[in-house]
Design a protein around this motif. Structure first.
Motif, PDB file in Angstrom:
ATOM      1  N   HIS A 190      30.953  30.021  38.065  1.00  0.00           N
ATOM      2  CA  HIS A 190      30.863  31.388  38.569  1.00  0.00           C
ATOM      3  C   HIS A 190      32.082  31.681  39.423  1.00  0.00           C
ATOM      4  N   LEU A 191      32.759  32.777  39.131  1.00  0.00           N
ATOM      5  CA  LEU A 191      33.936  33.176  39.901  1.00  0.00           C
ATOM      6  C   LEU A 191      33.822  34.642  40.279  1.00  0.00           C
ATOM      7  N   ALA A 192      34.312  34.963  41.467  1.00  0.00           N
ATOM      8  CA  ALA A 192      34.401  36.364  41.863  1.00  0.00           C
ATOM      9  C   ALA A 192      35.507  37.032  41.050  1.00  0.00           C
ATOM     10  N   VAL A 193      35.273  38.276  40.655  1.00  0.00           N
ATOM     11  CA  VAL A 193      36.251  39.036  39.874  1.00  0.00           C
ATOM     12  C   VAL A 193      37.037  39.943  40.807  1.00  0.00           C
ATOM     13  N   VAL A 194      38.354  39.926  40.681  1.00  0.00           N
ATOM     14  CA  VAL A 194      39.226  40.761  41.499  1.00  0.00           C
ATOM     15  C   VAL A 194      39.673  41.963  40.668  1.00  0.00           C
TER      16      VAL A 194
END
Length: 246
Positions: free
Chosen positions: A141-145
Motif C-alpha cells: 500500500h502506497l500513498a498516491v501523490v
C-alpha cells in the motif's frame, strides 16, 4: 637368470605404474557445469517485482546466461554488473555454490510513494529518493501523490515525507493521498474520516501531524469523524477546523 627375469618384470611394473600415475596427474579434471540458477529476492514484503524468469531472460539477452556453461567460465562480476543496471534492482550479489549452481541475491528498490502529477508524469519514488518506472509491480500500500508535483520537489521534500510515512504505522495507514497545491502547499486525504488535512508547507510536518493525531483522539472521537470538512494545521500551535455544511 630367474632373478634377472623377476627384476626385469618388477622394473616393467614400476615403469608402467609411473606412466599411469603421470598420465592421471596430467589429465584435466572433468569441468563442473552450472546446473541451475538460484534467485533470492529480498524485501518481498514491500515489493515483489523481480522474478527468476525475468532475471534469466535478461541474462540470456546479454549472452551471459550461466546455465549449461562450465562454472569456471562463468564471470560472476559481469553478471552482477549487468543486473545492477536494471531499474528495479538496488543491489546484487552473485556467487557459485559447491553443488554446481549459481546463486544470485537481489535487493530490490522499495517504492514509498506513487506520483501521478497533473503534468502527466507517472512514477514511483523509492526509499532512497530516486525515481522508479511506473510499471513496477508493487504489492504494498502506497500513498498516491497528485497535483502540481515537480520532480525536484518529489525527490527532496516528498521523499522525506514518504520515509516518515513508511516508518510511522499510524500515518502510513491513514494517509491515502497527498495533493500538492500551488506554491508547494500540501493537503492530505485520509482513509478514515471525510475531511482534508491542510499542512501548508511541508516544513515541520511531524509536529503538525502530532497535533492532528491529538485532535483525533481528543475531539473527533467525541464529536464524530465527519463533523469537519477541513482541518488546517498550517500555523504553529493552532488547529483551524471548517464545519461541514448541512
Amino acid at each position: 637368470m630367474i632373478k634377472r627375469i623377476l627384476l626385469s618384470i618388477v622394473l616393467l611394473l614400476v615403469i608402467a605404474y609411473l606412466a599411469v600415475a603421470i598420465t592421471a596427474l596430467n589429465r584435466k579434471p572433468v569441468a563442473q557445469v552450472c546446473q541451475d540458477m538460484e534467485l533470492v529476492v529480498k524485501d518481498t514484503v514491500y515489493a515483489g517485482f523481480i522474478t527468476k524468469k525475468e532475471v534469466a531472460t535478461l541474462l540470456e539477452k546479454k549472452g551471459i546466461s550461466p546455465v549449461g556453461k562450465e562454472l569456471e567460465r562463468v564471470r560472476t562480476k559481469t553478471i552482477e554488473r549487468e543486473l545492477a543496471k536494471h531499474p528495479l534492482i538496488d543491489e546484487v550479489e552473485c556467487y557459485k555454490t559447491p553443488s554446481g549452481k549459481l546463486r544470485i541475491e537481489v535487493t530490490q528498490r522499495i517504492p514509498i510513494l506513487r506520483v501521478m502529477s497533473a503534468n502527466g508524469e507517472n512514477y514511483y519514488l523509492d526509499n532512497k529518493g530516486t525515481v522508479m518506472p511506473p510499471d513496477a509491480k508493487c504489492v504494498a500500500h502506497l500513498a498516491v501523490v497528485t497535483g502540481n508535483v515537480e520532480k525536484s520537489f518529489a525527490m527532496r521534500d516528498l521523499y522525506k515525507f514518504g520515509v516518515f510515512l513508511q516508518n510511522n504505522s499510524f500515518w502510513n495507514a491513514q494517509v491515502e493521498q497527498i495533493h500538492v497545491l500551488s506554491g508547494k502547499n500540501v493537503e492530505l486525504v485520509p482513509r478514515v474520516g471525510d475531511h482534508l488535512i491542510y499542512l501548508g508547507k511541508l516544513d515541520g510536518f511531524e509536529k503538525k501531524l502530532e497535533r492532528v493525531k491529538a485532535f483525533y483522539e481528543k475531539a473527533l472521537n467525541q464529536v464524530g469523524w465527519n463533523k469537519y470538512s477541513r482541518i488546517n494545521v498550517e500555523f504553529s500551535n493552532q488547529i483551524i477546523c471548517t464545519k461541514r455544511e448541512k
